[in-house]
Design a protein around this motif. Sequence first.
Motif: not given
Length: 293
Positions: A227, A248-249
């Motif tokens: 990230s 993840y985002d």
Amino acid sequence: MLYNTLRQYEYLIAVAELGSLTEAARHLNVSQPSLSVAITRIEERLGRPVFVRRKGAPVEITPYGHGLLAKVQALLAQARDIENPPDTAPPFVVGCFEDIAPLYLAEALGALRCALPGETFRGVEARFSDLAADLRQGRIDVAISYDVGFEGRFARRVLKEVLPVAFLSPDHPLARKASLELGELAAHPLIFFSEELSEGFMNRLFQAMRLSATVGHRVKSLEMMRSLAAHGAGVGISYSCPPSSLCYDGRPLVTVPISTPQAATEIALIWSGLREEGARFRQVVATLEGAFA
């Protein structure tokens, strides 16, 4: 110091189950006066009464005694298991270094269950130091891991050799390269794992190549590394390479292999050199070697 013996605790259980000192003494093959004295001494050492004993009346268990007797039953059951192990073998526990567990552990357990259908297997994820401690103390049987932090009496079989990768944001100046050398990364802020053994391994690698690593961030997890790299906070270096090009985002991430030969390391199957290696254990080792072939 322990003052009461297992035999004395057996006295308590016999009296509680039979409800009579006389019957308990007969069952235990001791005299009734001797049993009575033993119970009194146990209660004195514990500092509280376990039974209420009245002449001509059945023995009654005190509220404290009920709680104590439950613990004594469990203690005696453990003692019996030590001296007379159950026929069923305990689960075979496979540990795996946390970052590579999603890549290898499920497949390894599946291979073992197919090869040894009558056995029970369980997987555990952990960091380097925890895996080493669990192997020494018998909480896990074998570990799949990079060979970092396993000093002392450990046996090992090499499963595969791997090179690290670099995680970069798509607009990083090195993101378009097909492969990278460690020397190219040294000039950029790097993202390392915060675990002492992991960071120590990377620092020694850079030092061996006469390079200086500038650490911009230290992280506990692989996804945090990815990230930060995706957000342009630095270049992550890891030997674990998830197939996804998104963090993840949902931000895109570029993964570039590092081709420096000196950076290669091994994933190994590791176990305590002090453990017994019977036929079951050797079959497990052979199966796991085959799964990585």
